[in-house]
Design a protein around this motif. Structure first.
Motif, mmCIF file in Angstrom:
data_model
loop_
_atom_site.group_PDB
_atom_site.id
_atom_site.type_symbol
_atom_site.label_atom_id
_atom_site.label_comp_id
_atom_site.label_asym_id
_atom_site.label_seq_id
_atom_site.Cartn_x
_atom_site.Cartn_y
_atom_site.Cartn_z
ATOM 1 N N HIS A 53 63.234 19.946 55.419
ATOM 2 C CA HIS A 53 62.692 18.847 56.078
ATOM 3 C C HIS A 53 60.996 19.332 56.468
ATOM 4 N N HIS A 60 75.353 6.092 57.280
ATOM 5 C CA HIS A 60 75.777 5.579 58.552
ATOM 6 C C HIS A 60 75.516 4.310 58.861
ATOM 7 N N VAL A 117 78.499 2.153 68.658
ATOM 8 C CA VAL A 117 78.571 1.492 67.237
ATOM 9 C C VAL A 117 79.832 0.823 66.882
ATOM 10 N N THR A 170 74.094 17.167 53.083
ATOM 11 C CA THR A 170 75.015 17.220 54.250
ATOM 12 C C THR A 170 74.618 16.718 55.381
ATOM 13 N N THR A 171 75.542 16.764 56.298
ATOM 14 C CA THR A 171 75.259 16.297 57.744
ATOM 15 C C THR A 171 75.145 17.647 58.619
ATOM 16 N N CYS A 201 68.768 16.819 62.030
ATOM 17 C CA CYS A 201 67.949 17.882 62.126
ATOM 18 C C CYS A 201 66.443 17.646 62.100
ATOM 19 N N TYR A 202 66.191 17.041 61.152
ATOM 20 C CA TYR A 202 64.714 16.313 60.961
ATOM 21 C C TYR A 202 63.959 15.778 62.140
ATOM 22 N N ASP A 204 70.304 11.639 54.828
ATOM 23 C CA ASP A 204 71.387 11.172 53.951
ATOM 24 C C ASP A 204 72.413 10.757 54.649
ATOM 25 N N MET A 212 70.867 6.358 65.505
ATOM 26 C CA MET A 212 71.052 6.512 64.218
ATOM 27 C C MET A 212 70.949 5.313 63.389
ATOM 28 N N PRO A 255 80.866 12.580 62.504
ATOM 29 C CA PRO A 255 80.892 13.731 63.305
ATOM 30 C C PRO A 255 79.618 13.341 64.338
ATOM 31 N N GLY A 256 79.743 14.111 65.235
ATOM 32 C CA GLY A 256 78.829 14.032 66.256
ATOM 33 C C GLY A 256 79.046 14.907 67.549
ATOM 34 N N ASN A 265 69.493 16.174 52.228
ATOM 35 C CA ASN A 265 69.796 17.657 52.146
ATOM 36 C C ASN A 265 71.286 17.928 51.641
ATOM 37 N N MET A 286 72.894 18.498 61.204
ATOM 38 C CA MET A 286 72.703 18.519 62.746
ATOM 39 C C MET A 286 74.197 19.043 63.213
ATOM 40 N N GLU A 345 81.237 5.153 62.922
ATOM 41 C CA GLU A 345 82.097 5.236 64.157
ATOM 42 C C GLU A 345 82.861 3.718 63.939
ATOM 43 N N THR A 391 72.619 9.882 57.752
ATOM 44 C CA THR A 391 72.279 8.722 58.880
ATOM 45 C C THR A 391 72.212 7.337 57.897
HETATM 46 C C1 LIG Z 1 76.061 7.087 66.794
HETATM 47 C C2 LIG Z 1 75.779 8.490 66.545
HETATM 48 N N1 LIG Z 1 76.980 9.192 65.888
HETATM 49 C C3 LIG Z 1 76.605 10.401 65.449
HETATM 50 C C4 LIG Z 1 75.307 11.070 66.050
HETATM 51 C C5 LIG Z 1 75.562 12.425 66.036
HETATM 52 N N2 LIG Z 1 74.499 12.666 64.863
HETATM 53 C C6 LIG Z 1 73.045 13.123 65.307
HETATM 54 S S1 LIG Z 1 72.282 13.165 63.655
HETATM 55 C C7 LIG Z 1 73.755 13.074 62.877
HETATM 56 C C8 LIG Z 1 73.550 13.047 61.201
HETATM 57 C C9 LIG Z 1 72.471 13.918 60.538
HETATM 58 O O1 LIG Z 1 72.507 13.878 59.393
HETATM 59 P P1 LIG Z 1 71.538 13.783 58.493
HETATM 60 O O2 LIG Z 1 71.127 12.402 58.641
HETATM 61 O O3 LIG Z 1 71.852 13.776 56.901
HETATM 62 O O4 LIG Z 1 70.253 14.772 58.639
HETATM 63 P P2 LIG Z 1 70.494 16.260 58.812
HETATM 64 O O5 LIG Z 1 70.876 16.886 60.000
HETATM 65 O O6 LIG Z 1 71.478 16.807 57.619
HETATM 66 O O7 LIG Z 1 68.819 16.520 58.510
HETATM 67 C C10 LIG Z 1 74.522 12.847 63.721
HETATM 68 C C11 LIG Z 1 76.081 12.882 63.089
HETATM 69 C C12 LIG Z 1 74.495 10.228 66.817
HETATM 70 N N3 LIG Z 1 73.429 10.667 67.351
HETATM 71 N N4 LIG Z 1 74.866 9.061 67.076
#
Ligand SMILES: Cc1ncc(C[n+]2csc(CCOP(=O)(O)OP(=O)(O)O)c2C)c(N)n1
Lengths: 195, 580
Positions: free
Chosen positions: B344, B415, B80, B440-441, B364-365, B410, B382, B27-28, B438, B443, B52, B412
């Protein structure tokens, strides 16, 4: 040259339901046989940031975003956001503002003050401004969260959108158990303009 | 039937109609809805990949295996995945493969605004750029055909405005596509130097053939108008040009790599003034200039941000509606912020209170970096938090590491946080890593990932156990804490920071937006006890407000979810449980 496309700018704070509002309007415009484009905001801004969605309909629509100075109607879910996006309104356009204040971070953290007189200022600049207590009205209909649909009712009355199509759109887009409250909220919104 | 679709949904539909049966993504924003939409079709396979690079590699396997395959990611995701991409450009495909790169001019939700058309040019693969959802569907189908005809991955470059605008789409029938046969073909698919040298020759031949194709392709077209200005454009900016300059002649490019050189030269001869209108980098403009053709572009239009119809009017017609009412400057900004109840929030409050240096990450954090929490020192990309912390420690010493943490979500962590954590163990760092789990993904809109134990279609699957994972790579100090219990969190931090060994603290609590049951607890501020110190306001929560006149805090019952964070922060016990 008269405008060929109706431009409605919907602004608010992420999480207030601007997306649902634009989807209802767009659905109706499609039912009316228009070409329609809607620009939405997903992602980061939905976390309480300033959000804008744009609905454009007419015989043929090119840009998905409204040209600054072209919007026929600015529908604001929050007072400050009405001011932020006012430049998008055409000179004789209409502003519909929900009488709701949501403090942004800089206000919360005490860095700046919320401009209390913002609605007065807008009213002076744009005579065609309506301040609506949508949250309260929605509360009376059964749920403050239907405030966005009260505003949809106001907008439908102002823009002369067909009621039956509006109701169809609401039925198809809100969750099953919230349909009645939302139809009521819509009706109350329409009444504000009728009265 | 015609209906409204966002660009991302239209791309998924296009892939489905083309007979694609495999789709992968991480996702992104603004790419996320492409593969989540595709996953809803019957008889297809879709996955959230851990990142990715894996998404593209699974896609490459599916293509070599004979299936038409869709891979989607945001612009920085292509960085990536760049390693497999460049070499996949050498091997070519079996079943067609379309890679969607969703760029974000204006950085609505991104850490940079790189222009991924550049990847197409460097990897020497075709790049298609649709300008509305109908084209998104059609170009996606076309992409699969071109991919197979020219034996190449095809990039479809979109931008946020296309991804998230709804426009009318006429859908078509699903085409029956028979999965291609698989036959071992090492010279094509095993990129040893000897084989790769031969494939490189094919790549160069292919790009010449594609150039020829571009000249006659229906993807590129001229709309004649007044010839005093001729505009070359593509993607959503085409729509802005139609809106702002309805009278001019337009060469609309649907394929932006390679360019139709002769078509452009001919167009340039027939117009008095030639202007390229392209967001971000002068990718088209520089190529045209290299052919010795006189053209204007970036001397008129910015290298920065997203374009708009009014920008084009302003530059070419001198009309401006900028801050007509003089109101804009007095309006406080409204940046996004953590939700009420977000697990967070307490973490960043605590890190700041402990005056720690925080190597941050993306999710989100990252909003914890904003005032009033001000809880982050660095954010790059990331997964960068852990490596950054390691580098800080190696530059400044172990003592510095005692006042520093890496913070990573989590999704990230899975990832791209695992390999840098291995680096800390391997190269004897002592950093403390805080994983914000948390579940989930969040953001990008709450997608599943390997540690949630569910797949893209919400099917249960083997859950990645983060505690066992970090232990297995050699982290001996692992604690799991509840981030809404500030004492617990602070004690764990003190303990682990004090050790001259690597540690991991997992702050575990589901995102407030997906948590199954709200706490049900209501709070109120006792006006007798509140001293107006505003400490509770410094957590930046919309659930608690400050009354300037009365100089006291009050709960905002519409927003408060009863997470119980602010009562722990109040030094005067003024925030109390409301007994009902
Ligand atoms: C290479 C890359 N892929 C995707 C994204 C989009 N993106 C930003 S943060 C994130 C993941 C957020 O999930 P998490 O780490 O669980 O933190 P949360 O938002 O749940 O607090 C994604 C998919 C990005 N910025 N860079």
């Amino acid at each position: 040259m008269s405008k060929q496309v109706t431009d409605i700018l919907i602004v608010g704070v992420g999480g207030q339901g601007t997306l649902l509002t634009s989807r209802i309007l767009a659905d109706v415009a499609v039912q009316m046989g228009y070409d329609v484009k809607v620009s939405e905001v997903h992602g980061m801004a939905q976390r309480g940031g300033s959000v804008v969605t744009q609905v454009r309909y007419g015989k043929k629509v090119y840009s998905p975003i409204i040209k600054k100075g072209d919007a026929d109607i600015l529908l604001a879910f929050e007072k400050l956001e009405a001011a932020r996006w006012l430049d998008y309104l055409k000179p004789d356009g209409m502003v519909i503002i929900n009488d709701e204040r949501v403090d942004p971070l800089p206000v919360m953290s005490g860095k700046v003050k919320y401009p209390e007189d913002i609605v007065d200022k807008i009213q002076k600049l744009i005579p065609n401004t309506r301040l609506i207590n949508a949250t309260e009205i929605a509360g009376q209909c059964g749920n403050t969260r239907a405030a966005n649909v009260v505003l949809v009712g106001v907008l439908a009355a102002v823009a002369g959108l067909p009621v039956k199509e509006m109701e169809n759109a609401i039925r198809s887009l809100v969750p099953e158990k919230a349909i009645d409250i939302n139809l009521k909220a819509f009706e109350e919104g329409m009444k504000i303009i009728a009265n | 039937m015609k209906r409204l679709m966002i660009g991302n949904e239209a791309i998924a539909r296009g892939a489905y109609e083309a007979g694609a049966t495999v789709a992968t993504a991480y996702p992104g924003t603004p790419s996320t809805e492409i593969v989540s939409s595709f996953a809803k079709f019957d008889d297809v396979y879709a996955e959230w990949s851990p990142n990715e690079k894996v998404a593209l590699e699974v896609g490459i396997g599916a293509s070599i295996g004979g299936a038409r395959t869709l891979v989607a990611m945001k612009h920085v995701g292509v960085n990536v995945a760049a390693d497999p991409l460049y070499t996949f450009a050498y091997t070519g495909v079996n079943g067609g493969l379309v890679l969607v790169s969703a760029d974000d001019p204006g950085m609505h939700s991104s850490q940079n605004e790189q222009d991924n058309r550049g990847y197409g040019k460097f990897a020497k693969i075709p790049v298609l750029e649709p300008s509305d959802s109908q084209e998104a569907l059609e170009f996606c189908k076309k992409g699969f055909e071109l991919s197979e005809e020219f034996d190449t991955p095809v990039m479809m470059r979109i931008t946020t405005r296309l991804a998230h605008s709804q426009t009318m789409v006429e859908t078509g029938e699903k085409q029956e596509y028979e999965i291609k046969g698989y036959k071992k073909n090492a010279p094509k698919y095993v990129m040893l130097p000897a084989n790769a040298r031969a494939r490189h020759v094919e790549v160069e031949k292919r790009i010449l053939k594609l150039k020829e194709y571009a000249e006659s392709s229906e993807l590129n077209r001229i709309e004649w108008g007044d010839t005093s200005i001729g505009v070359i454009t593509s993607g959503v900016p085409y729509q802005y040009v139609k809106e702002a300059l309805p009278e001019v002649s337009i060469l609309k490019l649907g394929m932006v790599n390679p360019l139709p050189e002769n078509m452009i030269k001919e167009f340039s001869h027939k117009v008095e003034r030639l202007i390229v209108i392209e967001e971000l980098e002068p990718v088209i403009e520089e190529q045209i200039k290299s052919w010795g053709v006189k053209v204007e572009g970036k001397e008129l239009f910015s290298l920065l941000g997203e374009y708009s119809p009014e920008l084009i009017e302003e530059v070419l017609k001198g009309i401006s509606n900028e801050d007509r009412y003089g109101l804009v400057k007095e309006i406080p900004g409204r940046p996004p912020l953590l939700c009420p109840g977000c697990p967070h929030r307490g973490v960043f409050y605590t890190l700041r209170k402990m005056r720690l240096m925080v190597a941050g990450d993306i999710g989100c954090y990252t909003l914890g970096a904003l005032s009033p929490l001000d809880g982050m020192d660095t954010t790059i990309c990331m997964g960068a938090s852990i490596g950054t912390a390691m580098g800080m420690e190696k530059a400044r010493g172990e003592e510095f590491a005692e006042k520093m943490v890496a913070v990573i979500g989590d999704s990230t962590f899975v990832h791209s946080g695992i390999t840098p954590l291995i680096d800390i163990v391997y190269n004897q760092g002592t950093s403390t890593v805080l994983i914000l789990d948390n579940d989930t993904t969040a953001m990008t809109g709450h997608q599943e990932h390997p540690a949630t134990g569910k797949t893209i279609t919400s099917q249960p699957t083997r859950k990645l156990d983060l505690v066992e994972l970090v232990k297995s790579i050699g982290i001996e100090n692992v604690q799991v804490v509840d981030p809404l219990k500030l004492d617990e969190l602070q004690n764990a931090l003190k303990e682990e920071l004090g050790k001259r060994e690597p540690s991991v603290i997992i702050a575990k609590r589901p995102c407030a937006l997906i948590a199954s049951k709200p706490s049900g607890v209501r709070y109120y501020v006792d006006p007798e006890l509140c001293t107006g110190c505003k400490l509770c306001i410094r957590i930046g929560c919309t659930g608690i407000n400050f009354l300037d006149e009365e100089k006291i805090a009050v709960m905002n019952d519409n927003n408060c979810v009863g997470c119980g964070l602010c009562p722990q922060i109040c030094k005067f016990d003024a925030i109390k449980v409301l007994e009902v």
